[in-house]
Enzyme design. Structure first.
Site, PDB file in Angstrom:
ATOM      1  N   GLY A 141      43.518  41.370  47.378  1.00  0.00           N
ATOM      2  CA  GLY A 141      42.709  41.613  46.177  1.00  0.00           C
ATOM      3  C   GLY A 141      41.242  41.240  46.341  1.00  0.00           C
ATOM      4  N   CYS A 142      40.578  41.141  45.180  1.00  0.00           N
ATOM      5  CA  CYS A 142      39.117  40.979  45.138  1.00  0.00           C
ATOM      6  C   CYS A 142      38.641  39.690  45.794  1.00  0.00           C
ATOM      7  CB  CYS A 142      38.645  40.987  43.690  1.00  0.00           C
ATOM      8  SG  CYS A 142      38.969  42.531  42.841  1.00  0.00           S
ATOM      9  N   ASN A 143      39.503  38.674  45.827  1.00  0.00           N
ATOM     10  CA  ASN A 143      39.112  37.395  46.399  1.00  0.00           C
ATOM     11  C   ASN A 143      39.197  37.372  47.916  1.00  0.00           C
ATOM     12  OD1 ASN A 143      41.954  37.536  45.219  1.00  0.00           O
ATOM     13  ND2 ASN A 143      42.208  36.037  46.862  1.00  0.00           N
ATOM     14  N   ALA A 144      39.843  38.395  48.519  1.00  0.00           N
ATOM     15  CA  ALA A 144      40.274  38.306  49.921  1.00  0.00           C
ATOM     16  C   ALA A 144      39.125  38.128  50.904  1.00  0.00           C
ATOM     17  CB  ALA A 144      41.083  39.548  50.289  1.00  0.00           C
ATOM     18  N   MET A 344      36.982  35.994  42.719  1.00  0.00           N
ATOM     19  CA  MET A 344      38.189  35.792  41.932  1.00  0.00           C
ATOM     20  C   MET A 344      39.085  37.019  42.088  1.00  0.00           C
ATOM     21  SD  MET A 344      35.084  35.084  40.607  1.00  0.00           S
ATOM     22  CE  MET A 344      34.636  36.070  39.183  1.00  0.00           C
TER      23      MET A 344
END
Lengths: 357, 245
Positions: A141-144, A344
């Site tokens: 996801g976006c945090n990766a 996040m």
């Protein structure tokens, strides 16, 4: 003068980004999905986003037909490799480097599953050496991007002088499901396509004149909010992977964001006011508001976060690197300045890194 | 305890008092930064009172601090604005107690406080334009208190207000006899119980931002701030207390 300690820390030497050529306003995308639901219109038009770069199929007889899961997967493979190459070139060529100089290649993507991974395609098609170390992080996801920066920085710390490249490439339009549901409309109104690459190295290094340096990486703090785990997720829905975003995500993130930031700064004996630069993921207007009011950031602190959201939408894992690129181009960073990188995403994750120029 | 170069500072109960009166120069700015850092990091006080002496609230910017033999730069003014903005955001309830002259930098400073109490002899003026420069970010804050037309009278025409006029115009919250100032501060502090410091900080931030953004943007800011307030530990305690009564 660079101290011995600074030389022992991994440094981001350069950032490069790439987007697909077609750029759409929110009104244009809304018209394609033919929605007259006022709530859907609200998601598109009141969320701070003005334009996004997307890969959308050409209309047939004036209508865009829903894409099959197979077409979406193919789109992801084709465009993740293409955008990946462009972002890598934008990152390396200003330094006079090529993919053959890279010793460690980390590729991050969440918007499509492929095996062999993006990194294998890049070795085959883009001039990386056969002995390059590879890692593919898929589905985080976006945090990766911040998660993956940890092994990349660790590789650099233990292999001074070697080059590590991280690519975050997201073809969010390959995760668009056009099924008329409200949950899909929220996703389709928010995410954009884009790739970002950074190259890191430990040890003294001289960039070409005029090319701004990225920061050195001091440390990471992670935070997983398990209670909110299912608030961001992919579901298999009528044969397609459909993303879901819960309306309370901004508030879950808001009420926890002080924890990793507090731990990170405390570990290095810093106060929030000593952080000159906040490089925050452009998750969405409400998430950014929530971060602002919970850790006391101003609109100026998140100016790049907001401008990336406005111009590109949420480009997922690479978003914070788009902001970092804007910050470097602004030429306001001074040696010694501290910064925080923050992203996040699903988990629910809040991933942070302390950096210094 | 903190040591300051030119200003005086003391704490009694939950009230910290900063003694001003000195003309604004580099040393004053440094002292104000020290006080803000101390209040933010260590102090247990809930209230910050800023006081001048009988002559003046806070001195003007000292023209002699500028060296006419060298090209002037803007950085000193930027430092002054940064420390004013820090005081404006400090998580304490701030009260300016004003006697005598409150002119130029003094009025700029008074405008960043939550409350202004003045003695009848207080006089208010922004004289910078008549001295050839600008009254700082009072140009940004003043009209929000008194309206644009009245702000022009102060900033452009250099109009001086006495305490009663200043109260009528909304520049000052209360006028009380000089000998009653301490009692007025005490009753303001007593009436203002810091039930949730986070709520004060957030409400003040929202009010300060309210003039510059659209409703559609503001509602998102408000919801984020309200969520933080209602999920704070202190609000939970207040909620439990309300249920047990």
């Amino acid at each position: 003068m660079v101290s011995k300690l600074a030389e022992s820390l991994p440094q981001i030497l350069s950032v490069g980004t790439a987007t697909p050529p077609d750029r759409y306003t929110q009104e244009e995308v809304l018209a394609m999905f033919d929605s007259v639901d006022p709530r859907v219109r609200g998601f598109y038009l009141n969320g701070h986003i003005k334009t996004r770069h997307l890969v959308l199929p050409d209309p047939v007889n004036g209508r865009r037909e829903p894409e099959s899961q197979e077409a979406l997967i193919t789109k992801h493979r084709r465009w993740s490799v293409r955008l990946g190459k462009e972002a890598i070139d934008a990152c390396l060529s200003p330094l006079g480097l090529t993919p053959a100089d890279v010793d460690y290649l980390a590729c991050v993507t969440t918007t499509g599953y492929l095996c062999p991974g993006v990194s294998a395609y890049l070795v085959k098609e883009h001039g990386f050496r056969e002995d390059v170390h590879r890692i593919d992080v898929v589905g985080m996801g976006c945090n990766a991007g911040v998660n993956t920066l940890q092994p990349v920085a660790a590789f650099c710390a233990t292999n001074p002088g070697k080059l590590a490249l991280m690519l975050c490439v997201e073809v969010c339009s390959a995760a668009y499901v056009n099924d008329g549901t409200l949950r899909s409309a929220i996703v389709n109104s928010l995410f954009g396509d884009g790739a970002a690459a950074v190259v890191l190295r430990t040890g003294s290094w001289v960039n070409p004149p005029g090319r701004k340096y990225g920061p050195r990486i001091l440390g990471f703090e992670s935070h997983t909010i398990s209670d909110a785990m299912m608030t961001m997720r992919f579901d298999l829905y009528e044969g397609k992977l459909s993303f879901f975003l819960d309306r309370d995500i901004p508030y879950f993130i808001g009420s926890h964001v002080e924890k990793p930031i507090g731990r990170l700064l405390e570990r290095f004996g810093l106060k929030r006011r000593q952080i000159a630069h906040w490089v925050v993921h452009s998750g969405g207007r409400k998430v950014i508001d929530s971060v602002k009011y919970n850790i006391g950031l101003t609109d100026h602190d998140v100016r790049h976060t907001l401008s990336v959201l406005r111009d590109y939408g949420n480009v997922s894992s690479g978003s914070f690197l788009f902001s970092l690129e804007k910050l470097l181009n602004e030429r306001v960073v001074k040696p010694g300045d501290f910064g925080v990188l923050m992203a996040m995403g699903p988990g629910v994750a809040i991933e942070t890194a302390l950096v210094q120029w | 305890m903190l040591t300051l170069d030119v200003l005086g500072y003391e704490e009694q109960g939950n009230v910290a008092t900063l003694q001003l009166g000195h003309p604004v120069d580099v040393a004053v700015i440094r002292d104000l930064q020290t006080v803000c850092a101390y209040l933010e990091d260590e102090s247990k006080s809930d209230v910050l009172v800023l006081r001048g002496n009988a002559e003046r609230f806070c001195g003007e910017i000292d023209m002699r601090a500028f060296d006419p033999s060298r090209p002037l730069d803007i950085h000193g003014f930027h430092k002054w604005e940064k420390v004013l903005s820090w005081i404006e955001r400090i998580p304490k309830f701030t009260i300016a107690v004003i006697r005598g002259r409150c002119v130029g930098a003094g009025l700029q400073l008074a405008l960043v406080c939550d409350q202004r109490i003045a003695a009848p002899g207080a006089r208010f003026r922004l004289d910078e334009v008549s001295r050839g420069f600008l009254p700082g970010m009072a140009t940004f804050r003043l009209a929000k208190y008194i309206g644009l037309g009245r702000a022009r009278s102060l900033v452009l025409a250099g109009k001086q207000l006495d305490a009663v006029e200043a109260e009528r115009w909304g520049l000052v919250d209360q006028v009380v006899p000089a000998e009653g100032l301490d009692a007025a501060v005490s009753s303001l502090v007593a009436a203002w119980t810091p039930e949730n410091a986070i709520a004060l900080e957030l409400a003040r931030r929202l009010l300060n931002e309210s003039y510059s953004i659209q409703y559609e943007e503001f509602i998102g800011n408000f919801l984020a701030a309200q969520h933080r307030a209602i999920t704070s530990e202190r609000f939970m305690e207040l909620l439990k207390k309300a249920h047990s009564e």
